[in-house]
Design a protein around this motif. Structure first.
Motif, PDB file in Angstrom:
ATOM      1  N   THR A  97    -111.771 -15.978 -36.815  1.00  0.00           N
ATOM      2  CA  THR A  97    -112.074 -15.276 -38.065  1.00  0.00           C
ATOM      3  C   THR A  97    -113.179 -14.249 -37.861  1.00  0.00           C
ATOM      4  O   THR A  97    -113.622 -13.610 -38.805  1.00  0.00           O
ATOM      5  N   LEU A  98    -113.616 -14.102 -36.610  1.00  0.00           N
ATOM      6  CA  LEU A  98    -114.695 -13.162 -36.313  1.00  0.00           C
ATOM      7  C   LEU A  98    -114.170 -11.769 -35.981  1.00  0.00           C
ATOM      8  O   LEU A  98    -114.933 -10.806 -35.954  1.00  0.00           O
ATOM      9  N   THR A  99    -112.878 -11.673 -35.688  1.00  0.00           N
ATOM     10  CA  THR A  99    -112.277 -10.381 -35.337  1.00  0.00           C
ATOM     11  C   THR A  99    -111.223 -10.007 -36.371  1.00  0.00           C
ATOM     12  O   THR A  99    -110.697 -10.856 -37.092  1.00  0.00           O
ATOM     13  N   MET A 100    -110.920  -8.736 -36.431  1.00  0.00           N
ATOM     14  CA  MET A 100    -109.901  -8.255 -37.355  1.00  0.00           C
ATOM     15  C   MET A 100    -108.613  -7.954 -36.597  1.00  0.00           C
ATOM     16  O   MET A 100    -108.668  -7.376 -35.519  1.00  0.00           O
ATOM     17  N   PRO A 101    -107.440  -8.274 -37.167  1.00  0.00           N
ATOM     18  CA  PRO A 101    -107.265  -9.052 -38.405  1.00  0.00           C
ATOM     19  C   PRO A 101    -107.641 -10.512 -38.193  1.00  0.00           C
ATOM     20  O   PRO A 101    -107.521 -11.028 -37.086  1.00  0.00           O
ATOM     21  N   ARG A 102    -108.098 -11.152 -39.244  1.00  0.00           N
ATOM     22  CA  ARG A 102    -108.629 -12.499 -39.143  1.00  0.00           C
ATOM     23  C   ARG A 102    -107.546 -13.577 -39.243  1.00  0.00           C
ATOM     24  O   ARG A 102    -106.564 -13.411 -39.931  1.00  0.00           O
ATOM     25  N   GLY A 103    -107.799 -14.689 -38.549  1.00  0.00           N
ATOM     26  CA  GLY A 103    -106.981 -15.873 -38.701  1.00  0.00           C
ATOM     27  C   GLY A 103    -105.663 -15.848 -37.944  1.00  0.00           C
ATOM     28  O   GLY A 103    -105.360 -14.927 -37.184  1.00  0.00           O
ATOM     29  N   ALA A 126     -92.559 -17.961 -41.499  1.00  0.00           N
ATOM     30  CA  ALA A 126     -93.791 -17.202 -41.273  1.00  0.00           C
ATOM     31  C   ALA A 126     -94.949 -17.953 -41.919  1.00  0.00           C
ATOM     32  O   ALA A 126     -94.775 -18.617 -42.942  1.00  0.00           O
ATOM     33  N   TRP A 127     -96.119 -17.845 -41.319  1.00  0.00           N
ATOM     34  CA  TRP A 127     -97.296 -18.556 -41.825  1.00  0.00           C
ATOM     35  C   TRP A 127     -98.523 -17.663 -41.779  1.00  0.00           C
ATOM     36  O   TRP A 127     -98.593 -16.702 -41.009  1.00  0.00           O
ATOM     37  N   SER A 128     -99.487 -18.020 -42.600  1.00  0.00           N
ATOM     38  CA  SER A 128    -100.762 -17.291 -42.628  1.00  0.00           C
ATOM     39  C   SER A 128    -101.882 -18.285 -42.897  1.00  0.00           C
ATOM     40  O   SER A 128    -101.870 -18.988 -43.916  1.00  0.00           O
ATOM     41  N   VAL A 129    -102.840 -18.360 -41.962  1.00  0.00           N
ATOM     42  CA  VAL A 129    -104.016 -19.217 -42.114  1.00  0.00           C
ATOM     43  C   VAL A 129    -105.233 -18.351 -41.794  1.00  0.00           C
ATOM     44  O   VAL A 129    -105.698 -18.279 -40.653  1.00  0.00           O
ATOM     45  N   PRO A 130    -105.773 -17.655 -42.799  1.00  0.00           N
ATOM     46  CA  PRO A 130    -106.845 -16.679 -42.567  1.00  0.00           C
ATOM     47  C   PRO A 130    -108.226 -17.271 -42.329  1.00  0.00           C
ATOM     48  O   PRO A 130    -109.158 -16.553 -41.960  1.00  0.00           O
ATOM     49  N   GLY A 131    -108.371 -18.583 -42.557  1.00  0.00           N
ATOM     50  CA  GLY A 131    -109.673 -19.214 -42.346  1.00  0.00           C
ATOM     51  C   GLY A 131    -110.480 -19.406 -43.604  1.00  0.00           C
ATOM     52  O   GLY A 131    -111.628 -19.863 -43.549  1.00  0.00           O
ATOM     53  N   ASP A 132    -109.902 -19.079 -44.756  1.00  0.00           N
ATOM     54  CA  ASP A 132    -110.618 -19.235 -46.027  1.00  0.00           C
ATOM     55  C   ASP A 132    -109.970 -20.268 -46.943  1.00  0.00           C
ATOM     56  O   ASP A 132    -110.374 -20.424 -48.092  1.00  0.00           O
ATOM     57  N   GLY A 133    -108.961 -20.977 -46.425  1.00  0.00           N
ATOM     58  CA  GLY A 133    -108.292 -22.005 -47.212  1.00  0.00           C
ATOM     59  C   GLY A 133    -107.073 -21.525 -47.976  1.00  0.00           C
ATOM     60  O   GLY A 133    -106.315 -22.333 -48.511  1.00  0.00           O
TER      61      GLY A 133
END
Length: 201
Positions: A97-103, A126-133
């Motif tokens: 989550t420190l780099t873009m794009p995140r997660g 397809a999945w998305s887990v950006p690190g913010d829940g």
């Protein structure tokens, strides 16, 4: 003051100096240790790990046709090349989550291993887990002709993924195909489970 007393006094001053320096060194060591601990926690908190678990109840063997990784990468020996009928397979996808794009954000496409007139299908998850829940999962199923290798509209799928939720339930009655699944709540270490199926009723 005798010479002996002066020597002892000097030794005492030297001992006090050494003792003070030792305390300063210990303090600095503690500060460095705390800083390392904080940075380690920050890096750990920034990591995203997603386990993808795919079950196959399609009445046919499936092979991996294509993958898409918007962010993150697969840590296992690549995505599973084959998922046999009445079996399952899995992979682990990691990101920061420190780099873009995140997660962690990606997709896989599985198709009929031996396509013919009666069995030439494709399943997409397809999945998305950006690190913010705010984890999300999206899926499709249809004829292979709609998902040509190298010709999939990933921008369209990403847009639908961004507007999806943590549950997926797709029923394609025309092609007799179904996808059910969900993704966990954890922001950093989570699991998604999905089942590719054929409809027989």
């Amino acid at each position: 003051m005798s010479t002996g007393l002066k020597v002892l006094e000097k030794l005492g001053e030297g001992y006090g100096y050494v003792k003070e320096k030792a305390k300063e060194a210990e303090k600095k060591e503690r500060e460095v240790a705390e800083e390392i601990k904080a940075k380690t926690k920050m890096v750990k908190d920034a990591e995203v790990e997603v386990k993808g678990f795919i079950s196959n109840t399609t009445f046919e063997d499936l092979v991996l046709q294509e993958t898409k990784e918007w962010s993150g990468s697969c840590t296992t020996d690549g995505f599973p090349a084959t998922i046999l009928d009445a079996n399952n397979n899995w992979f682990i996808h990691v990101a920061s989550t420190l780099t873009m794009p995140r997660g962690s954000k990606g997709a896989v496409v599985y198709v009929s291993k031996e396509p013919d007139e009666e069995s030439s299908n494709a399943w997409v998850v397809a999945w998305s887990v950006p690190g913010d829940g705010y984890n999300k999962i999206y899926a499709e199923a249809g004829q292979m002709s709609k998902y040509p290798k190298g010709g999939i509209d990933w921008q369209k799928i990403e847009s639908k993924l961004d507007g999806s939720s943590k549950e997926v339930n797709v029923r394609n009655m025309e092609d007799r195909l179904e996808v059910k699944g969900h993704i966990g709540d954890d922001a950093h270490h989570t699991l998604f489970q999905v089942t590719f199926a054929g409809i027989i009723d």
